[in-house]
Design an enzyme around this catalytic site. Sequence first.
Site, PDB file in Angstrom:
ATOM      1  CE  LYS A   1      -2.553  29.725 -14.046  1.00 49.90           C
ATOM      2  NZ  LYS A   1      -3.807  30.567 -15.116  1.00 49.90           N
TER       3      LYS A   1
ATOM      4  CB  ALA B   1      -0.420  43.646 -20.272  1.00 52.19           C
TER       5      ALA B   1
HETATM    6  P1  NAP Z   1      -0.304  37.774 -13.325  1.00 50.98           P
HETATM    7  O1  NAP Z   1      -0.108  37.276 -14.489  1.00 50.98           O
HETATM    8  O2  NAP Z   1       0.673  38.344 -11.574  1.00 50.98           O
HETATM    9  O3  NAP Z   1      -0.966  39.927 -13.786  1.00 50.98           O
HETATM   10  C1  NAP Z   1      -1.328  40.460 -12.976  1.00 50.98           C
HETATM   11  C2  NAP Z   1      -1.214  41.766 -13.949  1.00 50.98           C
HETATM   12  O4  NAP Z   1      -1.545  43.043 -13.364  1.00 50.98           O
HETATM   13  C3  NAP Z   1      -0.258  42.327 -14.151  1.00 50.98           C
HETATM   14  O5  NAP Z   1      -0.362  43.448 -15.819  1.00 50.98           O
HETATM   15  C4  NAP Z   1       0.314  43.415 -13.611  1.00 50.98           C
HETATM   16  O6  NAP Z   1       1.010  44.721 -13.949  1.00 50.98           O
HETATM   17  C5  NAP Z   1      -1.325  43.915 -13.258  1.00 50.98           C
HETATM   18  N1  NAP Z   1      -1.626  44.812 -11.854  1.00 50.98           N
HETATM   19  C6  NAP Z   1      -1.018  43.598 -11.005  1.00 50.98           C
HETATM   20  N2  NAP Z   1      -0.858  44.741  -9.481  1.00 50.98           N
HETATM   21  C7  NAP Z   1      -1.689  45.652 -10.070  1.00 50.98           C
HETATM   22  C8  NAP Z   1      -2.078  47.464  -9.353  1.00 50.98           C
HETATM   23  N3  NAP Z   1      -2.125  47.251  -8.210  1.00 50.98           N
HETATM   24  N4  NAP Z   1      -2.238  48.360 -10.270  1.00 50.98           N
HETATM   25  C9  NAP Z   1      -2.243  47.706 -11.569  1.00 50.98           C
HETATM   26  N5  NAP Z   1      -2.116  47.006 -11.885  1.00 50.98           N
HETATM   27  C10 NAP Z   1      -1.584  45.563 -11.764  1.00 50.98           C
HETATM   28  O7  NAP Z   1      -1.734  38.062 -12.527  1.00 50.98           O
HETATM   29  P2  NAP Z   1      -2.878  36.648 -13.237  1.00 50.98           P
HETATM   30  O8  NAP Z   1      -2.628  35.643 -13.518  1.00 50.98           O
HETATM   31  O9  NAP Z   1      -2.843  37.267 -15.278  1.00 50.98           O
HETATM   32  O10 NAP Z   1      -3.944  36.967 -12.642  1.00 50.98           O
HETATM   33  C11 NAP Z   1      -4.598  37.804 -12.951  1.00 50.98           C
HETATM   34  C12 NAP Z   1      -6.337  38.325 -12.193  1.00 50.98           C
HETATM   35  O11 NAP Z   1      -6.742  37.382 -13.467  1.00 50.98           O
HETATM   36  C13 NAP Z   1      -5.886  37.574 -10.775  1.00 50.98           C
HETATM   37  O12 NAP Z   1      -7.183  37.934  -9.865  1.00 50.98           O
HETATM   38  C14 NAP Z   1      -6.444  35.838 -10.744  1.00 50.98           C
HETATM   39  O13 NAP Z   1      -7.133  35.076 -10.143  1.00 50.98           O
HETATM   40  C15 NAP Z   1      -7.197  36.661 -12.169  1.00 50.98           C
HETATM   41  N6  NAP Z   1      -7.383  35.315 -13.399  1.00 50.98           N
HETATM   42  C16 NAP Z   1      -8.602  34.454 -13.204  1.00 50.98           C
HETATM   43  C17 NAP Z   1      -9.427  33.145 -14.033  1.00 50.98           C
HETATM   44  C18 NAP Z   1      -9.944  32.996 -14.154  1.00 50.98           C
HETATM   45  O14 NAP Z   1     -10.247  31.504 -14.662  1.00 50.98           O
HETATM   46  N7  NAP Z   1     -11.504  33.582 -13.842  1.00 50.98           N
HETATM   47  C19 NAP Z   1      -8.181  32.760 -14.571  1.00 50.98           C
HETATM   48  C20 NAP Z   1      -6.620  33.076 -14.734  1.00 50.98           C
HETATM   49  C21 NAP Z   1      -6.660  34.161 -13.716  1.00 50.98           C
HETATM   50  P3  NAP Z   1       2.792  44.045 -13.328  1.00 50.98           P
HETATM   51  O15 NAP Z   1       2.626  43.612 -14.991  1.00 50.98           O
HETATM   52  O16 NAP Z   1       3.392  45.859 -13.494  1.00 50.98           O
HETATM   53  O17 NAP Z   1       3.033  43.766 -12.324  1.00 50.98           O
END
Ligand code: NAP
Length: 291
Positions: free
Chosen positions: A81, A140
């Site tokens: 993205k 975040a």
């Molecule tokens: P991302 O950019 O990888 O961000 C993930 C966030 O979660 C970061 O802040 C990360 O922290 C934190 N994190 C990851 N593993 C963790 C853990 N074990 N403990 C604590 N914090 C943790 O991912 P994203 O794109 O934002 O997606 C996040 C979630 O939203 C996913 O499950 C994705 O499938 C979902 N999502 C859903 C939609 C929808 O339409 N429903 C759209 C987009 C995403 P760090 O920065 O420290 O790594």
Amino acid sequence: MVKERATIMIEVVNQNKTYKLGIVGSPLAHSRSPQMQMAGLAYLGLDGDYKKFEIQESSFDGNFTTLLSEIDGLNITIPYKEKVFKYINHMDPLAEQIGAVNTIVIEDGKTTGYNTDYYGFLKSIEHLDLKGKKVATLGAGGAAKAVLLALEHAGVTEIDIFVRSMKKAYEKLPHGDGVRFNIRLLDEIDNDDHSLDGVSMLINCTPIGQGRLKREIPIKIDHLNELEPGATVYDLVYSDTVFLQRARDLGFNTIDGTEMLILQGVKSLSLWTGKEIDEDLIQAMRVGFGK
Ligand code: NAP
């Protein structure tokens, strides 16, 4: 009169078009976007195809450049993205502010980048009155950035953002004018019985509850009792997670990520085809998704 005829002409041209659409990311095996988007095209009476393009990071640039020359519209998902920014000729201001693109429209060889996660999340909470309320997010990352801007536009005035790394969060987050962001460490929730006091909606924006973390929950469940009475617990993960099930057991309203996913897809289809969004289109795409 002349204008009316021109509108009809454009409509006829678009009806004859065969839309070449797809999703780029890795992995994509479990994506149900093709079924959902094909249902949307069928509802609109449009001809087209929506395919998965799983591209590995090592060969991204060459493959993506070729794909852009052959396609009308793309969804972009994890982990690309931000990486696609350099391929965008014109950036929608919201996508620019969020810092992530999940939809690209290609017209006459020019690309425009959008973020429809923002729309999907905002529309999924439109039945809630969050004006003047306090919200908390867990995580975040990329999705959280769209969520934060949508919350600001929904009238939320204070957001606690719980992260595991303070430095990373400060670098990434947009800084809005109408809302106060407090970046706090995730550990604080488990170590303090008042860290969620006054919060009307808690949103899990981490992948905890999905994939290999399917059975995990992001915080100790008893801390949900610190939320405001009648609060909503939202999980961006696209299923009824253990976290949401436990929150419901405690009497909270819950929302899972499927509605946001469907709504972001509806908005993308509208951008590619120029068609208006209506409730019947949304319902057709829900059915296509399997909801
Ligand atoms: P991302 O950019 O990888 O961000 C993930 C966030 O979660 C970061 O802040 C990360 O922290 C934190 N994190 C990851 N593993 C963790 C853990 N074990 N403990 C604590 N914090 C943790 O991912 P994203 O794109 O934002 O997606 C996040 C979630 O939203 C996913 O499950 C994705 O499938 C979902 N999502 C859903 C939609 C929808 O339409 N429903 C759209 C987009 C995403 P760090 O920065 O420290 O790594």
